[in-house]
Motif scaffolding. Sequence first.
Motif, PDB file in Angstrom:
ATOM      1  N   ARG A  79       0.923   6.601  -6.541  1.00  0.00           N
ATOM      2  CA  ARG A  79      -0.005   7.301  -6.888  1.00  0.00           C
ATOM      3  C   ARG A  79       0.871   9.259  -6.648  1.00  0.00           C
ATOM      4  NH1 ARG A  79      -3.116   3.090  -4.927  1.00  0.00           N
ATOM      5  NH2 ARG A  79      -2.837   4.802  -3.107  1.00  0.00           N
ATOM      6  N   GLU A  94       1.044  -0.609  -0.017  1.00  0.00           N
ATOM      7  CA  GLU A  94      -0.116  -0.003   0.144  1.00  0.00           C
ATOM      8  C   GLU A  94       0.367   1.370   0.364  1.00  0.00           C
ATOM      9  OE1 GLU A  94      -2.576  -0.612   3.738  1.00  0.00           O
ATOM     10  OE2 GLU A  94      -4.183  -1.340   2.323  1.00  0.00           O
ATOM     11  N   THR A 137      -3.941  -4.265  -6.486  1.00  0.00           N
ATOM     12  CA  THR A 137      -5.670  -4.646  -5.961  1.00  0.00           C
ATOM     13  C   THR A 137      -5.638  -6.732  -6.308  1.00  0.00           C
ATOM     14  OG1 THR A 137      -5.570  -2.078  -7.626  1.00  0.00           O
ATOM     15  CG2 THR A 137      -7.642  -3.882  -7.606  1.00  0.00           C
ATOM     16  N   ARG A 189       6.587   7.733 -10.983  1.00  0.00           N
ATOM     17  CA  ARG A 189       5.848   6.628 -11.630  1.00  0.00           C
ATOM     18  C   ARG A 189       6.331   6.909 -12.765  1.00  0.00           C
ATOM     19  NH1 ARG A 189       1.842   8.138 -13.927  1.00  0.00           N
ATOM     20  NH2 ARG A 189       1.060   9.155 -12.154  1.00  0.00           N
ATOM     21  N   GLU A 234       0.283  -1.398  -9.283  1.00  0.00           N
ATOM     22  CA  GLU A 234      -1.658  -1.072  -8.608  1.00  0.00           C
ATOM     23  C   GLU A 234      -3.097  -1.782  -9.095  1.00  0.00           C
ATOM     24  OE1 GLU A 234      -2.807   1.822  -7.479  1.00  0.00           O
ATOM     25  OE2 GLU A 234      -1.110   2.879  -7.571  1.00  0.00           O
ATOM     26  N   THR A 235      -2.307  -2.832  -9.908  1.00  0.00           N
ATOM     27  CA  THR A 235      -3.191  -4.173 -10.813  1.00  0.00           C
ATOM     28  C   THR A 235      -2.875  -5.228  -9.305  1.00  0.00           C
ATOM     29  OG1 THR A 235      -3.422  -2.954 -12.596  1.00  0.00           O
ATOM     30  CG2 THR A 235      -3.824  -5.319 -11.959  1.00  0.00           C
ATOM     31  N   ALA A 283       2.517   1.518  -3.128  1.00  0.00           N
ATOM     32  CA  ALA A 283       1.614   2.179  -4.991  1.00  0.00           C
ATOM     33  C   ALA A 283       0.980   4.009  -4.248  1.00  0.00           C
ATOM     34  CB  ALA A 283      -0.103   1.411  -4.065  1.00  0.00           C
TER      35      ALA A 283
END
Length: 180
Positions: free
Chosen positions: A39, A32, A95, A45, A91-92, A35
């Motif tokens: 973001r 987390e 998730t 990034r 990110e994926t 990510a």
Amino acid sequence: MLLKAVAQRYAGALLSLEQKAGGLDKLEKDLELVAATMREHDGLRHALESPTVASSKKHTVLKGVFEKEISSTVLHFLYVLVDKKREEYIETILTVFQERLRERRGEVACHVRSAKPLTASIRKDLEKSLKAFSGKSVLLTEEVEPELLAGMVVTVGDRVIDTSFRHQLREVEDRLSRVE
């Protein structure tokens, strides 16, 4: 489809590393943080996802940003993503990892968008109904969206339950347009 398949593979690999990373909770927190940092910092990034930046430089950047913040296991996992040119999937992967973690814990994520903030009693009733519907513990997140006019839109996994007034108005409009 390919994106999800790749993310599933790497998320599975991460789950198998739980002991080395200090447990699932630590692993989840580390991911987390990674990510969220990506973001919040577009430059980071873009540098990580850029095909023109050498892998060795990306390793150096990752080490400088995360070495003292995350476990060495997660840091080395990030190195593997860089070496395999999978940085854009972070990110994926997170998730999918969280989905699999919730599944393992017997939890389901539910997102509620409502025209007004939910009262404590409505929230409690909703959580009870969603638990009965899903058969799992409910992790509820809320979002106020005045454009709904009234009612709510509830997302449980990949299911959407739309009881908003806006949705009902659209349905009436669709029916009327078919009559003409």
